[in-house]
Write a protein that holds these residues in place. Structure first.
Motif, PDB file in Angstrom:
ATOM      1  N   SER A   4       0.848  -1.180   0.000  1.00 14.13           N
ATOM      2  CA  SER A   4       0.000   0.000   0.000  1.00 14.13           C
ATOM      3  C   SER A   4       0.888   1.236   0.000  1.00 14.13           C
ATOM      4  O   SER A   4       2.081   1.169   0.311  1.00 14.13           O
ATOM      5  N   ASP A   5       0.320   2.374  -0.339  1.00 16.56           N
ATOM      6  CA  ASP A   5       1.091   3.616  -0.340  1.00 16.56           C
ATOM      7  C   ASP A   5       1.625   3.928   1.049  1.00 16.56           C
ATOM      8  O   ASP A   5       2.736   4.433   1.188  1.00 16.56           O
ATOM      9  N   SER A   6       0.862   3.604   2.096  1.00 19.46           N
ATOM     10  CA  SER A   6       1.337   3.890   3.456  1.00 19.46           C
ATOM     11  C   SER A   6       2.509   2.979   3.822  1.00 19.46           C
ATOM     12  O   SER A   6       3.459   3.423   4.473  1.00 19.46           O
ATOM     13  N   GLN A   7       2.484   1.719   3.392  1.00 26.64           N
ATOM     14  CA  GLN A   7       3.615   0.818   3.640  1.00 26.64           C
ATOM     15  C   GLN A   7       4.852   1.308   2.892  1.00 26.64           C
ATOM     16  O   GLN A   7       5.950   1.315   3.438  1.00 26.64           O
ATOM     17  N   LEU A   8       4.648   1.709   1.653  1.00 30.41           N
ATOM     18  CA  LEU A   8       5.751   2.210   0.846  1.00 30.41           C
ATOM     19  C   LEU A   8       6.333   3.471   1.475  1.00 30.41           C
ATOM     20  O   LEU A   8       7.550   3.632   1.565  1.00 30.41           O
ATOM     21  N   GLN A   9       5.468   4.342   1.934  1.00 27.03           N
ATOM     22  CA  GLN A   9       5.899   5.578   2.600  1.00 27.03           C
ATOM     23  C   GLN A   9       6.769   5.254   3.811  1.00 27.03           C
ATOM     24  O   GLN A   9       7.805   5.882   4.029  1.00 27.03           O
ATOM     25  N   GLN A  10       6.368   4.267   4.593  1.00 26.59           N
ATOM     26  CA  GLN A  10       7.140   3.857   5.773  1.00 26.59           C
ATOM     27  C   GLN A  10       8.494   3.282   5.383  1.00 26.59           C
ATOM     28  O   GLN A  10       9.509   3.562   6.030  1.00 26.59           O
ATOM     29  N   GLN A  11       8.514   2.477   4.329  1.00 30.65           N
ATOM     30  CA  GLN A  11       9.775   1.880   3.889  1.00 30.65           C
ATOM     31  C   GLN A  11      10.747   2.951   3.394  1.00 30.65           C
ATOM     32  O   GLN A  11      11.925   2.930   3.732  1.00 30.65           O
ATOM     33  N   VAL A  12      10.242   3.879   2.602  1.00 30.35           N
ATOM     34  CA  VAL A  12      11.091   4.964   2.103  1.00 30.35           C
ATOM     35  C   VAL A  12      11.572   5.823   3.268  1.00 30.35           C
ATOM     36  O   VAL A  12      12.745   6.194   3.340  1.00 30.35           O
ATOM     37  N   ALA A  13      10.676   6.109   4.202  1.00 35.52           N
ATOM     38  CA  ALA A  13      11.060   6.915   5.371  1.00 35.52           C
ATOM     39  C   ALA A  13      12.177   6.241   6.168  1.00 35.52           C
ATOM     40  O   ALA A  13      13.044   6.917   6.720  1.00 35.52           O
ATOM     41  N   GLY A  14      12.175   4.919   6.196  1.00 35.88           N
ATOM     42  CA  GLY A  14      13.220   4.192   6.895  1.00 35.88           C
ATOM     43  C   GLY A  14      14.552   4.186   6.154  1.00 35.88           C
ATOM     44  O   GLY A  14      15.601   3.979   6.757  1.00 35.88           O
ATOM     45  N   LEU A  15      14.508   4.433   4.854  1.00 38.14           N
ATOM     46  CA  LEU A  15      15.734   4.418   4.050  1.00 38.14           C
ATOM     47  C   LEU A  15      16.335   5.803   3.840  1.00 38.14           C
ATOM     48  O   LEU A  15      17.557   5.959   3.844  1.00 38.14           O
ATOM     49  N   VAL A  53       6.719   5.374  -5.562  1.00 42.94           N
ATOM     50  CA  VAL A  53       8.061   5.470  -4.988  1.00 42.94           C
ATOM     51  C   VAL A  53       8.579   6.900  -5.113  1.00 42.94           C
ATOM     52  O   VAL A  53       9.121   7.474  -4.161  1.00 42.94           O
ATOM     53  N   LYS A  54       8.389   7.498  -6.281  1.00 42.82           N
ATOM     54  CA  LYS A  54       8.853   8.871  -6.493  1.00 42.82           C
ATOM     55  C   LYS A  54       8.153   9.842  -5.537  1.00 42.82           C
ATOM     56  O   LYS A  54       8.785  10.736  -4.982  1.00 42.82           O
ATOM     57  N   ALA A  55       6.864   9.660  -5.361  1.00 46.66           N
ATOM     58  CA  ALA A  55       6.123  10.540  -4.450  1.00 46.66           C
ATOM     59  C   ALA A  55       6.637  10.398  -3.026  1.00 46.66           C
ATOM     60  O   ALA A  55       6.810  11.397  -2.309  1.00 46.66           O
ATOM     61  N   ALA A  56       6.901   9.162  -2.608  1.00 45.92           N
ATOM     62  CA  ALA A  56       7.399   8.929  -1.247  1.00 45.92           C
ATOM     63  C   ALA A  56       8.776   9.557  -1.066  1.00 45.92           C
ATOM     64  O   ALA A  56       9.052  10.187  -0.039  1.00 45.92           O
ATOM     65  N   ILE A  57       9.645   9.403  -2.059  1.00 43.40           N
ATOM     66  CA  ILE A  57      10.985   9.992  -1.970  1.00 43.40           C
ATOM     67  C   ILE A  57      10.894  11.513  -1.950  1.00 43.40           C
ATOM     68  O   ILE A  57      11.543  12.163  -1.125  1.00 43.40           O
ATOM     69  N   ALA A  58      10.086  12.076  -2.826  1.00 41.42           N
ATOM     70  CA  ALA A  58       9.958  13.540  -2.906  1.00 41.42           C
ATOM     71  C   ALA A  58       9.505  14.128  -1.572  1.00 41.42           C
ATOM     72  O   ALA A  58       9.986  15.197  -1.164  1.00 41.42           O
ATOM     73  N   GLN A  59       8.627  13.431  -0.869  1.00 40.46           N
ATOM     74  CA  GLN A  59       8.143  13.922   0.424  1.00 40.46           C
ATOM     75  C   GLN A  59       9.207  13.862   1.510  1.00 40.46           C
ATOM     76  O   GLN A  59       9.106  14.567   2.507  1.00 40.46           O
ATOM     77  N   MET A  60      10.216  13.034   1.324  1.00 42.57           N
ATOM     78  CA  MET A  60      11.221  12.813   2.366  1.00 42.57           C
ATOM     79  C   MET A  60      12.568  13.474   2.076  1.00 42.57           C
ATOM     80  O   MET A  60      13.502  13.316   2.856  1.00 42.57           O
ATOM     81  N   LEU A  61      12.701  14.195   0.990  1.00 48.86           N
ATOM     82  CA  LEU A  61      13.995  14.748   0.599  1.00 48.86           C
ATOM     83  C   LEU A  61      14.625  15.654   1.650  1.00 48.86           C
ATOM     84  O   LEU A  61      15.846  15.767   1.710  1.00 48.86           O
TER      85      LEU A  61
END
Length: 133
Positions: A4-15, A53-61
């Motif tokens: 899900s987008d929320s799981q992906l968001q969490q994974q990206v946030a962890g990386l 993935v791009k959206a999650a990365i962009a939010q965490m830059l």
């Protein structure tokens, strides 16, 4: 890719920002992951995953170093270093085992660990794509 987008968001946030150096390990990994996925951007399932993935990365830059932010911003636009492009090219055309090894070795040469982390992301991206078919 069934995350899900929320799981992906969490994974990206962890990386993002995870690790040491001017470009943390997790960021280099994400860069390689995006690079591998980019080869199959026309595949509908992969394309949707890339967008997430791009959206999650962009939010965490803002959570990483300035240099890493720069490289990840370029990756969000599918702009990678020459060694990464060379490696991706090996996946798009028929190459010898020696050419593929050389391209992988050249990726592993940048930074203290950046290249190895990037290559790990590429390999994960390839595995992700293979599961989409």
């Amino acid at each position: 890719m069934a995350h899900s987008d929320s799981q992906l968001q969490q994974q990206v946030a962890g990386l993002i920002g995870y690790g040491s150096g001017l470009t943390p390990d997790g960021d280099d990994y994400l860069l390689g992951y995006l690079a591998a996925l980019s080869l199959w951007h026309l595949h509908p399932t992969v394309s949707r995953h890339i967008t997430s993935v791009k959206a999650a990365i962009a939010q965490m830059l803002t959570k990483t170093t300035d240099i890493s932010k720069h490289y990840l911003s370029l990756a969000l636009q599918q702009d990678y270093s020459e060694p990464v492009y060379r490696l991706l090219g090996c996946f798009c055309r028929q190459t010898t085992e020696q050419e593929l090894k050389l391209a992988g070795h050249q990726v592993m040469q940048f930074g203290a660990a950046s290249g190895v982390d990037c290559l790990a992301g590429v390999l994960h991206g390839l595995r992700t794509v293979s599961s989409a078919h």
